[in-house]
Every structure is written in C-alpha cells, then in structure tokens.
Scaffold this motif. Structure first.
Motif, mmCIF file in Angstrom:
data_model
loop_
_atom_site.group_PDB
_atom_site.id
_atom_site.type_symbol
_atom_site.label_atom_id
_atom_site.label_comp_id
_atom_site.label_asym_id
_atom_site.label_seq_id
_atom_site.Cartn_x
_atom_site.Cartn_y
_atom_site.Cartn_z
ATOM 1 N N ASP A 242 53.038 -47.021 -53.376
ATOM 2 C CA ASP A 242 52.107 -46.093 -52.753
ATOM 3 C C ASP A 242 50.684 -46.638 -52.945
ATOM 4 O O ASP A 242 50.374 -47.222 -53.987
ATOM 5 N N PRO A 243 49.784 -46.474 -51.945
ATOM 6 C CA PRO A 243 48.437 -47.031 -52.074
ATOM 7 C C PRO A 243 47.706 -46.607 -53.345
ATOM 8 O O PRO A 243 46.969 -47.402 -53.934
ATOM 9 N N VAL A 244 47.907 -45.354 -53.769
ATOM 10 C CA VAL A 244 47.212 -44.901 -54.969
ATOM 11 C C VAL A 244 47.811 -45.553 -56.211
ATOM 12 O O VAL A 244 47.086 -45.942 -57.148
ATOM 13 N N GLU A 245 49.130 -45.696 -56.236
ATOM 14 C CA GLU A 245 49.751 -46.433 -57.344
ATOM 15 C C GLU A 245 49.214 -47.864 -57.385
ATOM 16 O O GLU A 245 48.858 -48.386 -58.443
ATOM 17 N N ASN A 246 49.188 -48.494 -56.223
ATOM 18 C CA ASN A 246 48.742 -49.886 -56.155
ATOM 19 C C ASN A 246 47.307 -50.053 -56.639
ATOM 20 O O ASN A 246 46.966 -51.045 -57.286
ATOM 21 N N SER A 247 46.471 -49.079 -56.294
ATOM 22 C CA SER A 247 45.058 -49.215 -56.656
ATOM 23 C C SER A 247 44.870 -49.222 -58.173
ATOM 24 O O SER A 247 43.956 -49.864 -58.678
ATOM 25 N N SER A 248 45.731 -48.501 -58.899
ATOM 26 C CA SER A 248 45.616 -48.545 -60.360
ATOM 27 C C SER A 248 46.290 -49.784 -60.942
ATOM 28 O O SER A 248 46.022 -50.160 -62.083
ATOM 29 N N LEU A 249 47.160 -50.424 -60.159
ATOM 30 C CA LEU A 249 47.797 -51.663 -60.623
ATOM 31 C C LEU A 249 46.819 -52.843 -60.572
ATOM 32 O O LEU A 249 46.914 -53.773 -61.381
ATOM 33 N N LEU A 250 45.877 -52.810 -59.628
ATOM 34 C CA LEU A 250 44.976 -53.962 -59.432
ATOM 35 C C LEU A 250 44.200 -54.323 -60.702
ATOM 36 O O LEU A 250 44.237 -55.486 -61.131
ATOM 37 N N PRO A 251 43.476 -53.378 -61.340
ATOM 38 C CA PRO A 251 42.766 -53.777 -62.569
ATOM 39 C C PRO A 251 43.708 -54.174 -63.700
ATOM 40 O O PRO A 251 43.337 -54.977 -64.555
ATOM 41 N N TRP A 252 44.933 -53.625 -63.697
ATOM 42 C CA TRP A 252 45.892 -54.022 -64.740
ATOM 43 C C TRP A 252 46.254 -55.505 -64.593
ATOM 44 O O TRP A 252 46.352 -56.224 -65.589
ATOM 45 N N LEU A 253 46.440 -55.943 -63.368
ATOM 46 C CA LEU A 253 46.790 -57.355 -63.138
ATOM 47 C C LEU A 253 45.661 -58.279 -63.598
ATOM 48 O O LEU A 253 45.901 -59.283 -64.280
ATOM 49 N N THR A 254 44.429 -57.940 -63.233
ATOM 50 C CA THR A 254 43.328 -58.842 -63.591
ATOM 51 C C THR A 254 42.984 -58.767 -65.076
ATOM 52 O O THR A 254 42.577 -59.776 -65.654
ATOM 53 N N VAL A 255 43.159 -57.594 -65.697
ATOM 54 C CA VAL A 255 42.864 -57.535 -67.137
ATOM 55 C C VAL A 255 43.946 -58.279 -67.916
ATOM 56 O O VAL A 255 43.679 -58.824 -68.998
ATOM 57 N N LEU A 285 37.275 -53.693 -59.682
ATOM 58 C CA LEU A 285 38.512 -53.123 -59.137
ATOM 59 C C LEU A 285 38.735 -51.686 -59.614
ATOM 60 O O LEU A 285 39.335 -50.882 -58.903
ATOM 61 N N VAL A 286 38.268 -51.378 -60.823
ATOM 62 C CA VAL A 286 38.336 -49.980 -61.281
ATOM 63 C C VAL A 286 37.517 -49.090 -60.338
ATOM 64 O O VAL A 286 37.979 -48.034 -59.883
ATOM 65 N N MET A 287 36.308 -49.551 -60.027
ATOM 66 C CA MET A 287 35.451 -48.773 -59.124
ATOM 67 C C MET A 287 36.044 -48.753 -57.706
ATOM 68 O O MET A 287 35.977 -47.732 -57.008
ATOM 69 N N TYR A 288 36.619 -49.884 -57.296
ATOM 70 C CA TYR A 288 37.209 -49.954 -55.956
ATOM 71 C C TYR A 288 38.421 -49.017 -55.850
ATOM 72 O O TYR A 288 38.612 -48.329 -54.839
ATOM 73 N N ALA A 289 39.242 -48.997 -56.924
ATOM 74 C CA ALA A 289 40.409 -48.100 -56.934
ATOM 75 C C ALA A 289 39.955 -46.647 -56.830
ATOM 76 O O ALA A 289 40.554 -45.843 -56.101
ATOM 77 N N SER A 290 38.890 -46.311 -57.537
ATOM 78 C CA SER A 290 38.369 -44.947 -57.477
ATOM 79 C C SER A 290 37.835 -44.633 -56.083
ATOM 80 O O SER A 290 38.010 -43.526 -55.574
ATOM 81 N N PHE A 291 37.183 -45.635 -55.485
ATOM 82 C CA PHE A 291 36.673 -45.431 -54.121
ATOM 83 C C PHE A 291 37.826 -45.189 -53.141
ATOM 84 O O PHE A 291 37.771 -44.268 -52.314
ATOM 85 N N LEU A 292 38.887 -45.994 -53.248
ATOM 86 C CA LEU A 292 40.012 -45.841 -52.327
ATOM 87 C C LEU A 292 40.661 -44.471 -52.445
ATOM 88 O O LEU A 292 40.994 -43.833 -51.443
ATOM 89 N N THR A 293 40.851 -44.008 -53.687
ATOM 90 C CA THR A 293 41.595 -42.764 -53.891
ATOM 91 C C THR A 293 40.731 -41.522 -53.739
ATOM 92 O O THR A 293 41.264 -40.424 -53.583
ATOM 93 N N ARG A 294 39.410 -41.669 -53.790
ATOM 94 C CA ARG A 294 38.551 -40.483 -53.779
ATOM 95 C C ARG A 294 37.614 -40.393 -52.587
ATOM 96 O O ARG A 294 36.837 -39.457 -52.477
#
Length: 781
Positions: A242-255, A285-294
């Motif tokens: 799901d796009p929202v799941e994916n958005s929280s996965l992005l910073p996890w991958l880079t960290v 990506l944390v900020m981008y994930a928040s932007f996508l979901t909010r």
C-alpha cells in the motif's frame, strides 16, 4: 481562558521557543556566546509546552469534550479507555503532536551531552520542530466546532474511532512510528553539524547509537503495522505494498544503508560523502513520506491516507527548502570532505558493504518511484507516457481524475532480485575482513552453514517449494542463519555486547525464510458454508459452526462473532471466534479473522457472511420487485382493496376488509399470468388468507403484508422446500512459517537494541576519557 485558547497558546509558545532556540544557536555559531543560555532555555520551554499541550489534548479525549472538532471526529462514549486515549493519534493533528513531542523530548537529551556539537546539532533539530509545530497551528487540534450561527456545538457523543483501529497493536503502532521519525532527525542534525564544523568523522561516532536506535524503533513500528494488518483486516497478509506502507518503508531502507556506511567509516574512514548524503536523504524521506500521506495525494489510492487539509503546499515547501539548504551545505563542502580509499579487493567486507548499500538505495528508488506514481501522474505531460510504459508490464489502477498508481505486482516483480543480493551479501560479509579475506579460511568457515543451507533447501523442495527465486531466498537465508550463528559463537568470547549485529542478521535470515513460506506458499482460500452444528474439513482440520452470538464490551458496544470449534489432526479442539458485525455509526460491515497457531504455521479463518435460518417457501417483495421461490417467479404490482357490501370507504373503521395482492406470476416455462391472492381481515376474528391455486395444485397465499411500506410476504403451499438452518460463510487458508516473520523481527530488534546499547556505552566511555585528559595533563604539569 478557555481550553481552546490555552491549547492554542501552548502551541504558539512551543513555536516561538523552538524558533528562538534555532535563532540562538545560529547566533552562537556566529560567535555570540551569550546566546547559549537562550538556546538551552528555549529548548526546555518548547519541550514543556508541547508536553503540556499533548497532556491537555489527551485529557480532552479522556473527558469526551466533543465540542473540539478533533475529539468529535475520532472518539465516542462507547470506546474502551485504551482506544479513547489512543484516538489522540488517530488523525492528522494528533500524529503531528506525537511527532513534535518525540523530537522536543529528545532535544533536551542532547544539551551538554553533545558537547562541542551542541549548537550545530540543536540548530537544525529545532528548525525541524518549528516546521512540525507550524503544521499544527495551521491544522489546530484544539479547534472548536461551530454551527451556522457561529455558536459552539456541544455534542453528547462523537463520531467514534474507525472500527479497524480497535486493536491493541494500533494503540502502540503510530506513536512508535513517530518515535522512529523523531529519532531519525538526530543523525540528520549530526550530519549537518559535521558538515558545518568540518568534523567529517566525529559526527558519525556521536550519531551512530542514535541511528541504530532509530532503525530499531522504525523496524518495530513497521512490524507492528504488519501484524495489525494480518490480525485485523482479514485478507491474510501483512504487507500489501500500500502507498502509505511503502512511504514508511523508504526511510527504513536508507537508514539501514546509512548505519552500515557508518560502520565502514568508523572502521577506516571510508564512505564519508555517502554517509552525509544518506543521513540527509533519510530525513528527507521522512518528510516526503509525511507529505505523501498527509497532503491528500494518495487519498484515492490508499485507505490509510489522510485527506487534504490544506497542508499539502506548506509541507511541500518545507520539504523543498529543507532539502535545498541541506544539500547546499553538503555540496559546498564536497571538495573539502577527505576521501579514504576502500579495499580494492572485491572479496572484502568493504566491497560487500558498499554493494549492499547500493542495492538498498536501488530498492528505495524502485519503491519510491512506484509509490509516487499518483503524484507524478498529476502532471498531464507525464501521465500518458508513464501510464503507457508501466501498463505494458504491470497492473495499474486509475482514479477519476486520470491519475494512476502501480499495483503490488510491480513491487513484487522488481524488488525481489535486489533483495536477494542483499541477503547474499549479509551471508558472506561477516566472514571477511574489512580489507579482504583468506579464501581457504572462508571456505573452511562456510562448510557447516553451507550444510545447513543445503538441508533447508532440500526440505523446502520436499515440502513443495519449487519457484527458483523462493529456493534461492530459502537457501541464502539458511546460509545467513548459519554464518551469523557461527559469528556469534566466535565473537561472544570477546563479550556478549559485541554480538548485536550478528543477532540482527539472524533475525533478518529468519524473517526471509518466513517471507518465503507465508507469501509464496500460502494456500488459496477455501470458501466454506457451514450449517449450524455441522462439521466440515479443511487442511486436515474439522471445523464446526456452533452459532452466531453478540457480545457486549464494558462500554456497551455490541460485536457479533461466529463461534467455531476447530479440531486439529491430533484431536485437540480449539475455539475460534472471527468477528462479523455491522458498525451502526457508518453502516459498514466489519470482519476480523480468527487465527489458529500451530508449529508449522497458521490456519487463517476469515469471516464472509452470517446467514440466519430461513424458510425458502416464503418470499417478501416490495412494490415492483421481482423474486423467486423454487421454480416460480413473482412481480408484486400493487394492492387491491375490497370493502364489505354497504361500505363506501369513507368510514373510519370497518368490521371486515379484503386486501388482494396483484402479482405477475411466471411458471416454470416462463409463461406470465396475473394472479391475486387475498387476505380477509375480520374484526375480532383475525386474518383469513384467501390463497390462489396454481395450475399444478400448489397455492400462493399472503402470510403478511404492510400497506404503509407497500410490501407483501407470500407463502407457497405445496412445494415443501426444506427450511434452511443458520449458516456461517467463511474463508480458510494456511500461512506456512508465518511465525518466523514475527520471531525474526523480534530477534532483529533485540540484536539492534544490543548494538545500540554497546555504541552508547562506547561513546560515553570515550567522552569521559576525553574529558579527563585536560585534568590529567594539568596534574602531570
């Protein structure tokens, strides 16, 4: 002062204090030493203000103050206490509150403790808090509800919390996710500080423990979200791309890539530029994930996304400004950052770490591009070309405005090969030195893990694993398991605090094996309709439907459950009660699965429908409606009234009235006839049916009617169709090895926690040693 004013004032104070702290530390860096105390006090004031604001909002939920719009939209009187309190972070405003709270409670921990880094770390960290608090003031959680006359609406009850969020895991999942987001700001701030101070190695030593801690917390948050989906939603999976799941996965991958890059830099100074860029990109990506979901961008493509609340433009502006400033500092220092050569040997831990980090970045790009497709396709110039290109190979879903998203098949096809490389590198790297390794010793060390991998792969083949990619994952995961167990045995002699990284890798190996079993070899659903007190068999389990019951919680809310008795192959009987009920607040059916856990995996029971006992000889029709009973079909046309002789219809009461239902009757051959069965109502006697006799001798009579609703119930006498008992319609499937997913994640987080603790202790010890040097030098002089 009313609570609206008080709550808003707290947010304003927090904003002013955070801005003052940012400005003060900037002045301190510029040489104004008197600004230090201003900066420290402002940090503390901001933290206290946001803490009090959070407690106030929590109290509003506890006391059910439904005149506040946010409380009204996410709470109600019938909520259990734990859900009433956790409703605080169910919406956008509350999630920002938790995010700001985490960041501002972490900031005082860095005062003095970060020593020479303090102004350089606190300045960007507090600047981030300024942005988050600004979001809350734009979308105020203390806003009141007003009617058209501008009067406050004091409601007795709220709209309630989404039924799917009535789950213990969702009580803790969001705050842990935002704890991870908040902690990721610290390595970002240290990276900016390192660039600013031209201390290109010192920041890594200070930021590494925080980075590992953020990784552990984010891993826990992702796992809790997956477990909630598995236990609650009933579709049988834990990751839907799901796009929202994916958005929280992005910073996890880079960290994950960042913390491995930090280990390389700590070892011999390599990857300095890569680590700076990863630290900046991760928080971006944390900020981008928040932007996508909010921002509402994903509103048509994800059930998790918040709708547009006027923050999209503001968040995009903050994201762009933050990235431009951060990357600007980075590129300004680009030539100044020293470069340390990595090992030239491909057969070294250096090279394998770099390759693994590269693969993680590639996966991030794939997931990021796929998740961002609704945003990219907002641009008409890009939309058609992108859609045509991706639709040739993958499933896409379009919204009414022409935008589209990529379906899970895209991610399931593109990411696994890169993930396999990462798992392979995780398997080999621990056996090598930073600069290289001895091939003979490497092969010797690999023999036992290789035997384990071969045995596991053969067992997988015997159990039915046939897909080459799944076999490769199984083999490499088992090999990684064996290698990291071997490394723990070797390393634990030097202290058990040193085994954290290897333990985390063991968890990752178990996770991979669990992925293969539970996703690639999950059985298809078996749809079963089980009559009351009868038993049917699925996957070697005897399942008996014992009835449908309504249970009431302490707050009076009723929830229906399908009571099942599940007898396993060894004869043991276990109760299962999947929930299925109509939510009266929104009229939606809610279904939660029941899970029978066994050593090999789970038996997953998802409720479909509950069918009450019914008589198929009866048929209820509204005016104009068509229905069937056995071989016959009927269309209800209208009622006809027949008054007794001498009545004109003007009387207010009659002793007797005959009502006929005019029906179009279709026989078995499809021939249509108009029939009129009647019902004679006689005062003090009751209703007397006047049936219509069909050509085959069966009769149609009126068993009930409603003149007000224009509705009639017919009974067909003579067909004698058997009465249907209560039935449960359920879907049953198996999820092999799914337990390894949860166990693997727990081991990963425990290993990560151990590694973070070790790094905190090492850093504190070194700092104390440095602090004692001037004193020792003085004594020596």
């Amino acid at each position: 002062m009313n609570l609206f004013m008080f709550g808003t004032l707290l947010l304003v104070v927090a904003l002013v204090a955070a801005f003052t702290a940012t400005t003060s530390y900037t002045l301190l860096i510029a040489g104004q030493r008197t600004a230090l105390s201003w900066g420290r006090w402002s940090v503390r004031i901001a933290a206290v203000s946001i803490l009090v604001a959070s407690l106030l909002l929590l109290a509003l939920f506890y006391f059910g103050r439904y005149e506040f719009d946010y409380v009204y939209n996410y709470s109600s009187n019938d909520l259990e206490l734990r859900y009433k309190l956790s409703a605080l972070w169910a919406g956008q405003q509350g999630s920002f509150m938790i995010w700001a709270l985490v960041g501002l409670l972490a900031a005082p921990l860095l005062l003095r403790r970060s020593r020479e880094f303090e102004p350089f770390v606190l300045m960007p960290l507090m600047a981030v808090q300024v942005a988050i608090i600004s979001f809350m003031l734009i979308n105020n959680p203390f806003a009141l509800r007003f009617d058209v006359a501008k009067q406050i609406i004091y409601a007795e009850d709220g709209r309630g919390l989404n039924e799917l969020l009535h789950n213990p895991w969702m009580v803790i999942h969001p705050p842990i996710l935002f704890l991870g987001y908040g902690l990721l700001a610290i390595p970002f701030a240290y990276a900016i500080a390192g660039l600013w101070r031209r201390d290109y190695d010192g920041w890594v030593k200070a930021a590494l423990p925080w980075t590992i801690t953020a990784w552990v917390v984010l891993t826990t948050a992702l796992t809790l979200g997956g477990y909630w989906a598995y236990e609650t939603l009933g579709w049988g999976g834990y990751w839907a791309w799901d796009p929202v799941e994916n958005s929280s996965l992005l910073p996890w991958l880079t960290v994950t890539a960042l913390l491995h890059g930090m280990l390389v830099q700590r070892a011999h100074g390599g990857l300095r530029r890569a680590n700076f860029s990863l630290a900046i990109v991760t928080y971006g990506l944390v900020m981008y994930a928040s932007f996508l979901t909010r921002s509402g961008v994903l509103g048509d493509f994800s059930v998790h996304s918040f709708t547009e609340d006027g923050l999209g433009t503001t968040m995009a502006a903050v994201l762009v400004v933050g990235l431009v400033v951060s990357l600007g500092i980075f590129f300004q220092r680009w030539r100044d950052v020293p470069i340390s050569k990595l090992s030239e040997s491909l057969f070294s831990r250096d090279s394998l770490f770099v390759l693994g980090m590269f693969c993680l970045v590639i996966i991030t790009l794939i997931v990021g591009i796929g998740t961002s497709m609704p945003l990219f396709s907002k641009t008409p110039i890009l939309r058609d070309g992108l859609r045509t290109t991706f639709a040739k190979a993958f499933d896409v879903a379009a919204s009414q405005d022409g935008r589209f998203s990529l379906q899970p098949s895209f991610f399931r096809t593109v990411t696994p090969p890169f993930g396999l490389v990462v798992i392979g590198l995780m398997t080999i790297a621990p056996l090598l030195g930073w600069r290289g390794g001895n091939m003979r010793k490497f092969i010797f060390a690999l023999r036992l893990p290789a035997i384990l991998a071969v045995v596991a792969t053969v067992i997988g083949l015997l159990l039915g694993v046939r897909k080459p990619l799944s076999l490769a994952y199984l083999g490499l995961g088992s090999l990684g398991l064996g290698v990291n167990i071997l490394m723990i045995v070797r390393t634990v002699r030097g202290g058990w605090m040193r085994i954290g990284g290897y333990a985390a890798h063991i968890g990752a190996a178990l996770l991979v094996i669990g992925f293969v079993g539970s996703s690639a070899y999950s059985s298809p659903d078996i749809n079963m309709t089980i009559p009351l007190n009868t038993t049917q068999t699925a996957f070697g389990h005897k399942i008996t439907f014992e009835g449908y019951a309504t249970r009431t919680n302490n707050q009076g809310a009723e929830k229906g459950v399908i009571d099942l008795a599940v007898q396993r192959g060894d004869g043991e009987v276990q109760d299962a009660a999947p929930q299925l009920y109509l939510n009266p607040r929104d009229g939606q059916w809610i279904s939660n699965p029941a899970i029978i856990r066994e050593w090999w995996g789970d038996l997953y029971i998802s409720p479909g429908k509950y069918l009450a006992a019914s008589n198929p000889n009866l048929l209820t029709l509204a005016q104009g409606q068509k229905g069937s009973v056995g071989p016959y079909s009927f269309v209800f046309q209208n009622f006809d009234y027949s008054l007794p002789e001498g009545h004109t219809g003007a009387e207010t009461q009659t002793d007797e009235i005959t009502i006929k239902a005019r029906l179009t009757f279709y026989d078995e051959a499809g021939n249509a006839t108009t029939i009129e069965p009647g019902l004679r109502a006689v005062a003090n006697v009751g209703n007397q049916p006047e049936p219509y006799t069909l050509a085959d001798g069966n009769q149609v009579l009126i068993s009930a009617l409603s003149l007000e609703n224009r509705q009639v119930e017919l009974q067909i006498v003579g067909l004698d169709l058997p009465v249907l008992p209560e039935r449960a319609d359920i879907f049953v499937s198996t999820k092999p090895a799914v337990g390894l997913v949860w166990v693997g994640t727990v081991v990963m987080t425990l290993g990560g926690s151990l590694a973070a603790t070790r790094r905190f202790i090492e850093h504190a010890t070194k700092r104390r040693a440095q602090a004692s040097l001037p004193e020792a030098a003085t004594q020596a002089a």
